[in-house]
Design a protein around this motif. Structure first.
Motif, PDB file in Angstrom:
ATOM      1  N   MET A   1       0.841  -1.178   0.000  1.00  0.00           N
ATOM      2  CA  MET A   1       0.000   0.000   0.000  1.00  0.00           C
ATOM      3  C   MET A   1       0.891   1.248   0.000  1.00  0.00           C
ATOM      4  O   MET A   1       1.862   1.326   0.735  1.00  0.00           O
ATOM      5  CB  MET A   1      -0.914  -0.004   1.226  1.00  0.00           C
ATOM      6  N   LYS A   3       2.133   5.028   0.717  1.00  0.00           N
ATOM      7  CA  LYS A   3       2.082   5.869   1.906  1.00  0.00           C
ATOM      8  C   LYS A   3       0.948   6.896   1.834  1.00  0.00           C
ATOM      9  O   LYS A   3       0.343   7.230   2.832  1.00  0.00           O
ATOM     10  CB  LYS A   3       3.427   6.580   2.044  1.00  0.00           C
ATOM     11  N   ALA A   5      -1.883   6.526   0.243  1.00  0.00           N
ATOM     12  CA  ALA A   5      -3.200   5.916   0.070  1.00  0.00           C
ATOM     13  C   ALA A   5      -4.031   6.102   1.340  1.00  0.00           C
ATOM     14  O   ALA A   5      -3.506   6.162   2.440  1.00  0.00           O
ATOM     15  CB  ALA A   5      -3.056   4.437  -0.257  1.00  0.00           C
ATOM     16  N   ILE A   6      -5.317   6.187   1.145  1.00  0.00           N
ATOM     17  CA  ILE A   6      -6.239   6.344   2.260  1.00  0.00           C
ATOM     18  C   ILE A   6      -7.073   5.071   2.350  1.00  0.00           C
ATOM     19  O   ILE A   6      -7.436   4.490   1.323  1.00  0.00           O
ATOM     20  CB  ILE A   6      -7.120   7.605   2.054  1.00  0.00           C
ATOM     21  N   GLU A   7      -7.343   4.634   3.563  1.00  0.00           N
ATOM     22  CA  GLU A   7      -8.143   3.419   3.745  1.00  0.00           C
ATOM     23  C   GLU A   7      -9.550   3.639   3.197  1.00  0.00           C
ATOM     24  O   GLU A   7     -10.113   4.728   3.311  1.00  0.00           O
ATOM     25  CB  GLU A   7      -8.235   3.082   5.233  1.00  0.00           C
ATOM     26  N   MET A   8     -10.107   2.606   2.595  1.00  0.00           N
ATOM     27  CA  MET A   8     -11.424   2.707   1.976  1.00  0.00           C
ATOM     28  C   MET A   8     -12.496   3.149   2.981  1.00  0.00           C
ATOM     29  O   MET A   8     -13.338   3.986   2.671  1.00  0.00           O
ATOM     30  CB  MET A   8     -11.806   1.361   1.352  1.00  0.00           C
ATOM     31  N   ASP A   9     -12.438   2.605   4.207  1.00  0.00           N
ATOM     32  CA  ASP A   9     -13.425   2.980   5.223  1.00  0.00           C
ATOM     33  C   ASP A   9     -13.322   4.466   5.578  1.00  0.00           C
ATOM     34  O   ASP A   9     -14.343   5.141   5.759  1.00  0.00           O
ATOM     35  CB  ASP A   9     -13.262   2.134   6.483  1.00  0.00           C
ATOM     36  N   LYS A  10     -12.099   4.960   5.694  1.00  0.00           N
ATOM     37  CA  LYS A  10     -11.907   6.382   6.019  1.00  0.00           C
ATOM     38  C   LYS A  10     -12.389   7.256   4.870  1.00  0.00           C
ATOM     39  O   LYS A  10     -13.065   8.262   5.082  1.00  0.00           O
ATOM     40  CB  LYS A  10     -10.431   6.682   6.318  1.00  0.00           C
ATOM     41  N   ALA A  11     -12.046   6.858   3.645  1.00  0.00           N
ATOM     42  CA  ALA A  11     -12.471   7.625   2.475  1.00  0.00           C
ATOM     43  C   ALA A  11     -13.994   7.668   2.397  1.00  0.00           C
ATOM     44  O   ALA A  11     -14.588   8.727   2.139  1.00  0.00           O
ATOM     45  CB  ALA A  11     -11.885   7.029   1.197  1.00  0.00           C
ATOM     46  N   THR A  12     -14.630   6.538   2.640  1.00  0.00           N
ATOM     47  CA  THR A  12     -16.089   6.467   2.602  1.00  0.00           C
ATOM     48  C   THR A  12     -16.697   7.396   3.644  1.00  0.00           C
ATOM     49  O   THR A  12     -17.657   8.125   3.366  1.00  0.00           O
ATOM     50  CB  THR A  12     -16.561   5.022   2.830  1.00  0.00           C
ATOM     51  N   TYR A  83      -5.782  13.347   6.580  1.00  0.00           N
ATOM     52  CA  TYR A  83      -6.610  13.190   5.387  1.00  0.00           C
ATOM     53  C   TYR A  83      -6.790  14.489   4.603  1.00  0.00           C
ATOM     54  O   TYR A  83      -7.494  14.520   3.601  1.00  0.00           O
ATOM     55  CB  TYR A  83      -7.972  12.595   5.774  1.00  0.00           C
TER      56      TYR A  83
END
Length: 114
Positions: A1, A3, A5-12, A83
């Motif tokens: 992954m 550095k 990149a944002i986690e899918m759950d956080k992005a959602t 973020y």
């Protein structure tokens, strides 16, 4: 992954929060200007409790920060939030909201609480 990149759950979660037009507009304004609740009340023609609720949701995720100035609390975007680079990419795609603050200045209602 990567550095960056944002986690899918956080992005959602962030996108869901910014899916509200009022909150998205607040974030665009706060990206360039500090504002207090009373200014947002005037801009959105909404009640103080409603505006405070929007700001609380943004603050709870750490997207905005508050600073007490005398008896008033001013909000600004939290550019140190991990973020923020993700949010910044969204905000740069949006039209400026400076005319909303200019209208307040012309009406003499910019920072009425201070």
């Amino acid at each position: 992954m990567l550095k960056t990149a944002i986690e899918m759950d956080k992005a959602t979660g962030i996108l869901k929060l910014l899916g509200d037009k009022t909150r998205l507009t607040m974030m665009k304004i706060l990206d360039q200007h500090d504002c207090c609740v009373c200014e947002f009340v005037e801009i959105f023609k909404a009640s103080q409790p409603s505006i405070s609720q929007h700001l609380r949701k943004l603050r709870d995720l750490g997207l905005v920060q508050e600073e007490r100035r005398g008896q008033w609390i001013f909000y600004s975007i939290n550019k140190t939030n991990a973020y923020y680079p993700f949010i910044e990419q969204i905000l740069t795609q949006l039209p400026s909201q400076d005319e909303r603050l200019k209208e307040l200045e012309e009406q003499g209602t910019r920072i009425t609480c201070c």
